[in-house]
Write an enzyme that holds these catalytic residues in place. Structure first.
Site, mmCIF file in Angstrom:
data_model
loop_
_atom_site.group_PDB
_atom_site.id
_atom_site.type_symbol
_atom_site.label_atom_id
_atom_site.label_comp_id
_atom_site.label_asym_id
_atom_site.label_seq_id
_atom_site.Cartn_x
_atom_site.Cartn_y
_atom_site.Cartn_z
ATOM 1 N N LYS A 18 -10.853 -2.464 -3.710
ATOM 2 C CA LYS A 18 -11.856 -1.407 -3.900
ATOM 3 C C LYS A 18 -11.178 -0.026 -4.132
ATOM 4 C CE LYS A 18 -13.402 -1.966 0.786
ATOM 5 N NZ LYS A 18 -12.254 -2.054 1.636
ATOM 6 N N LYS A 53 0.720 -1.222 -0.111
ATOM 7 C CA LYS A 53 0.018 0.209 0.014
ATOM 8 C C LYS A 53 0.933 1.359 -0.053
ATOM 9 C CE LYS A 53 -4.289 -1.833 1.438
ATOM 10 N NZ LYS A 53 -5.589 -1.700 2.234
ATOM 11 N N LYS A 77 -4.791 -8.848 -6.542
ATOM 12 C CA LYS A 77 -6.224 -9.001 -5.946
ATOM 13 C C LYS A 77 -7.134 -8.118 -6.291
ATOM 14 C CE LYS A 77 -6.526 -7.389 -1.609
ATOM 15 N NZ LYS A 77 -7.043 -6.621 -0.234
HETATM 16 N N1 AQP Z 1 -9.816 -9.696 -3.399
HETATM 17 C C1 AQP Z 1 -10.380 -10.267 -2.257
HETATM 18 N N2 AQP Z 1 -10.382 -11.741 -2.276
HETATM 19 C C2 AQP Z 1 -10.905 -12.258 -1.068
HETATM 20 N N3 AQP Z 1 -10.918 -11.530 0.145
HETATM 21 C C3 AQP Z 1 -10.620 -10.413 0.069
HETATM 22 N N4 AQP Z 1 -10.936 -9.294 1.076
HETATM 23 C C4 AQP Z 1 -10.593 -8.137 0.554
HETATM 24 N N5 AQP Z 1 -10.333 -8.402 -0.756
HETATM 25 C C5 AQP Z 1 -10.591 -9.487 -0.821
HETATM 26 C C6 AQP Z 1 -11.278 -9.427 2.328
HETATM 27 O O1 AQP Z 1 -12.151 -8.551 2.884
HETATM 28 C C7 AQP Z 1 -12.159 -8.123 4.226
HETATM 29 C C8 AQP Z 1 -12.050 -6.702 4.353
HETATM 30 O O2 AQP Z 1 -11.105 -6.147 3.646
HETATM 31 P P1 AQP Z 1 -10.567 -4.642 4.087
HETATM 32 O O3 AQP Z 1 -11.682 -3.870 3.071
HETATM 33 O O4 AQP Z 1 -10.624 -4.270 5.243
HETATM 34 O O5 AQP Z 1 -9.167 -4.276 3.384
HETATM 35 P P2 AQP Z 1 -8.406 -5.061 2.089
HETATM 36 O O6 AQP Z 1 -8.059 -6.275 2.305
HETATM 37 O O7 AQP Z 1 -7.370 -3.887 1.872
HETATM 38 O O8 AQP Z 1 -9.573 -4.733 0.905
HETATM 39 P P3 AQP Z 1 -9.559 -4.037 -0.384
HETATM 40 O O9 AQP Z 1 -10.985 -4.126 -1.055
HETATM 41 O O10 AQP Z 1 -8.213 -4.267 -1.103
HETATM 42 O O11 AQP Z 1 -9.591 -2.474 0.211
HETATM 43 P P4 AQP Z 1 -8.573 -1.371 0.101
HETATM 44 O O12 AQP Z 1 -8.577 -1.246 -1.365
HETATM 45 O O13 AQP Z 1 -9.207 -0.135 0.568
HETATM 46 O O14 AQP Z 1 -7.009 -1.676 0.409
HETATM 47 C C9 AQP Z 1 -10.757 -8.876 4.554
HETATM 48 O O15 AQP Z 1 -11.147 -10.071 5.432
HETATM 49 C C10 AQP Z 1 -10.020 -9.092 3.528
HETATM 50 O O16 AQP Z 1 -9.016 -10.398 3.376
#
Ligand code: AQP
Length: 345
Positions: free
Chosen positions: A210, A124, A207
């Site tokens: 969002k 990140k 991955k």
């Molecule tokens: N691509 C994914 N596949 C499976 N699980 C996922 N999670 C996120 N992306 C995937 C799971 O969703 C939960 C919450 O994640 P988060 O929003 O707290 O943070 P993150 O993992 O950083 O998700 P994003 O979508 O990638 O958010 P941003 O873009 O803001 O960093 C967790 O249980 C995660 O494993």
């Protein structure tokens, strides 16, 4: 479900905690990797606490109005997906101040070397780590506090959070060791299902996220049926047909991703899906996947839209959740303060 022994002398009530950042719209990755598991654990013999982790979201810049909107929309997404405020405690993190208070103690337990190994920070912060917030660096210590301030025994998450959960156990173990106690449990990660790591629709090595700048890379839970179908139609694939066994997907990340999504959405194994679609071309499989995704996601997005028409109701649910949560967190934080040696009235 039996109670979880931590050591010979301490047992902990089976309790689930997990959270999602309101840092944008919910994606299919969040749904399959996390929320779908949250719902199934709510039906098992656990106390369940689910959280919109707004304090984590601001580790990168969030527009305040959008943060409010995204927090409510995330709560609506949880409820629309089947998390019942009657069965689970639903909260936004900042309304339960014990998370941040225990987080400070854990900042003092966690070691710099541990934090520097966290791959999510490296991903990140990217090349500009000197300009990243201190909060982004310290994120996993607050995440450990989110979990341990409930003495949570199980945490359902996607594969990307595995390292942070290992750190949570390291923090609990060091606290217990340093203060000669068995106060914090060794929490178990629950990483299960066919889609523990949903990948970008544009790049099978990344991955689905969002915050990816490309909207075409993800399916948002608020996408219309047409948009979902279009994104799946345009998803990157290779020219070959589908294999009849999972082994045949090993070197085909984009094909594997679409099959995993189908399997997770239809509650089947990958091999079951391949029994049906082995030998088929993407021209046949993609429309079937689009139909399935629309059938599963449209009722959720319709319900989210309905709930978002009544933001005051969502706020009420979160306020009640915070009250219920604090019945658990206040005594645990007090005891942690006593263990550490803080005077309190
Ligand atoms: N691509 C994914 N596949 C499976 N699980 C996922 N999670 C996120 N992306 C995937 C799971 O969703 C939960 C919450 O994640 P988060 O929003 O707290 O943070 P993150 O993992 O950083 O998700 P994003 O979508 O990638 O958010 P941003 O873009 O803001 O960093 C967790 O249980 C995660 O494993």
């Amino acid at each position: 479900m039996s109670e979880t022994p931590n050591t010979t002398s301490t047992v902990f009530t089976p309790r689930v905690f997990s959270g999602i950042q309101p840092s944008g719209g919910l994606t299919l990755g969040n749904y399959l990797g996390a929320i779908k598991r949250f719902v199934s654990m709510q039906e098992a013999a656990f106390e369940t606490i689910y959280c919109m982790v707004d304090l984590h979201a601001i580790t990168v810049w969030q527009d305040p109005k959008e943060l409010v909107h995204n927090t409510r929309e995330l709560a609506a997404g949880f409820i629309a997906s089947g998390i019942s405020p009657e069965k689970s405690i639903l909260i936004n993190q900042s309304q339960v101040p014990e998370h941040a208070q225990l987080g400070w103690i854990f900042n003092c337990v966690a070691r710099m070397g541990w934090m520097q190994r966290m791959t999510q920070f490296k991903d990140k912060a990217g090349k500009n780590a000197q300009n990243a917030s201190l909060g982004l660096f310290g994120y996993p210590a607050l995440m450990a506090a989110d979990i341990l301030v409930y003495h949570a025994t199980h945490v359902p998450v996607g594969e990307d959070q595995k390292q942070h959960l290992e750190l949570t156990r390291d923090i609990a173990a060091k606290f217990n060791h340093d203060y000669e106690t068995n106060f914090f449990p060794m929490t178990e990660p629950v990483i299960e299902g066919a889609a523990t790591r949903v990948m970008s629709l544009r790049d099978g090595s990344k991955k689905m996220s969002k915050s990816d700048p490309s909207d075409a890379s993800r399916i948002n839970m608020t996408d219309t049926a047409d948009t979902i179908a279009k994104k799946i139609r345009k998803a990157k694939t290779d020219p070959d047909g589908l294999p009849s066994e999972a082994k045949g997907l090993e070197l085909r990340p984009e094909a594997r991703n679409l099959i995993n999504i189908y399997a997770a959405l239809s509650d089947q194994s990958v091999n079951q899906v391949l029994t049906e679609y082995g030998g088929a071309q993407f021209g046949t499989f993609k429309p079937a996947l689009a139909d399935l995704a629309v059938a599963k996601l449209s009722p959720i997005s319709d319900e989210m839209a309905r709930l978002m028409n009544e933001p005051a109701e969502i706020d009420k649910i979160l306020a009640r959740g915070a009250q219920q949560a604090r019945e658990i967190t206040v005594p645990i934080l007090k005891k942690a303060y006593d263990i550490v040696g803080m005077i309190r009235a």
